[in-house]
Design a protein around this motif. Sequence first.
Motif, PDB file in Angstrom:
ATOM      1  N   ASP A  75     -35.702  -1.571   9.650  1.00 36.48           N
ATOM      2  CA  ASP A  75     -36.434  -0.690   8.749  1.00 36.48           C
ATOM      3  C   ASP A  75     -35.449   0.219   8.017  1.00 36.48           C
ATOM      4  O   ASP A  75     -34.551   0.805   8.629  1.00 36.48           O
ATOM      5  N   ALA A  76     -35.620   0.331   6.711  1.00 35.14           N
ATOM      6  CA  ALA A  76     -34.681   1.128   5.911  1.00 35.14           C
ATOM      7  C   ALA A  76     -34.643   2.586   6.355  1.00 35.14           C
ATOM      8  O   ALA A  76     -33.622   3.258   6.209  1.00 35.14           O
ATOM      9  N   ARG A  77     -35.741   3.087   6.914  1.00 38.59           N
ATOM     10  CA  ARG A  77     -35.783   4.484   7.345  1.00 38.59           C
ATOM     11  C   ARG A  77     -34.808   4.760   8.493  1.00 38.59           C
ATOM     12  O   ARG A  77     -34.304   5.872   8.633  1.00 38.59           O
ATOM     13  N   SER A  78     -34.557   3.733   9.318  1.00 36.74           N
ATOM     14  CA  SER A  78     -33.687   3.918  10.486  1.00 36.74           C
ATOM     15  C   SER A  78     -32.379   3.142  10.372  1.00 36.74           C
ATOM     16  O   SER A  78     -31.587   3.131  11.311  1.00 36.74           O
ATOM     17  N   PHE A  79     -32.124   2.521   9.233  1.00 37.55           N
ATOM     18  CA  PHE A  79     -30.903   1.737   9.041  1.00 37.55           C
ATOM     19  C   PHE A  79     -29.686   2.660   9.072  1.00 37.55           C
ATOM     20  O   PHE A  79     -29.672   3.718   8.449  1.00 37.55           O
ATOM     21  N   LYS A  80     -28.649   2.261   9.819  1.00 37.72           N
ATOM     22  CA  LYS A  80     -27.460   3.099   9.978  1.00 37.72           C
ATOM     23  C   LYS A  80     -26.173   2.438   9.478  1.00 37.72           C
ATOM     24  O   LYS A  80     -25.168   3.139   9.293  1.00 37.72           O
TER      25      LYS A  80
END
Length: 254
Positions: A75-80
């Motif tokens: 998910d882009a929100r949690s991508f690191k």
Amino acid sequence: MSQRVASSPHPAVVFDNVRFSYRTSPVLKGASFTLAPGGFYVLAGANGSGKSTLIKLLLAELFPNEGAIQLFGQDARSFKSWQHVGYVPQQAPSDYRRFPATVFETVRAGLYAESKPLLPYRSAHRAKTLDALRQVGLARFEQHLIGELSGGQFQRMLLARAIVAKPKLLVLDEPTSNLDDDSAQALARIASEAASSWGTTVLLVTHDRARLPRLHASMLVLESGTIQEKPLNTTKEEAPCSSTCSCSEPSSPA
């Protein structure tokens, strides 16, 4: 996390029924598309169609009101693992060119994720930096200050910084808008070579397909808030906006 991206069996990017509005002004109205690993994609659309907003969503600078965005299955929100994503903006901040850095130093900064605290850069980093400069035709400018470059040279330097680490995803936001035709086509070819040589997924955003060379690429057209897939070289070209064009995307709230 880094290894998961490097060996990920998932698509590089997935937009699934993404909707986004600035307050009451809808921009994306259910946009869906998938970027396969190693593919070269051209995202086209008229000025004001929402291309820049889509890129901000992809880079997690904005988040969708509805729908989902994934990068390499995450998910882009949690991508690191942003070190695997290279980005070339349409235009760098105006004061960026006044920064007292050389072309070499600026491009080498793209390798920051590979550096170590007590030994920031090694000979291998120098070799990678020089190779990136050669690829974009700036090898003899390595010791020039970035403020000494022409507009086309500056944009090629930003491309070199984006590709120096051989990213898994390369996003170019209107990179040819301020370049002459020869420079625009050269930049597009360099990006295409990154896809074919390294397996990098490339997304090149433009409102002026006529200035691109013939490329082995897939065309995504953003129109009326949705994405349509069309042939790159057989679709009717949009005419470039004039210098007096007043069209723009809705502004985000302050």
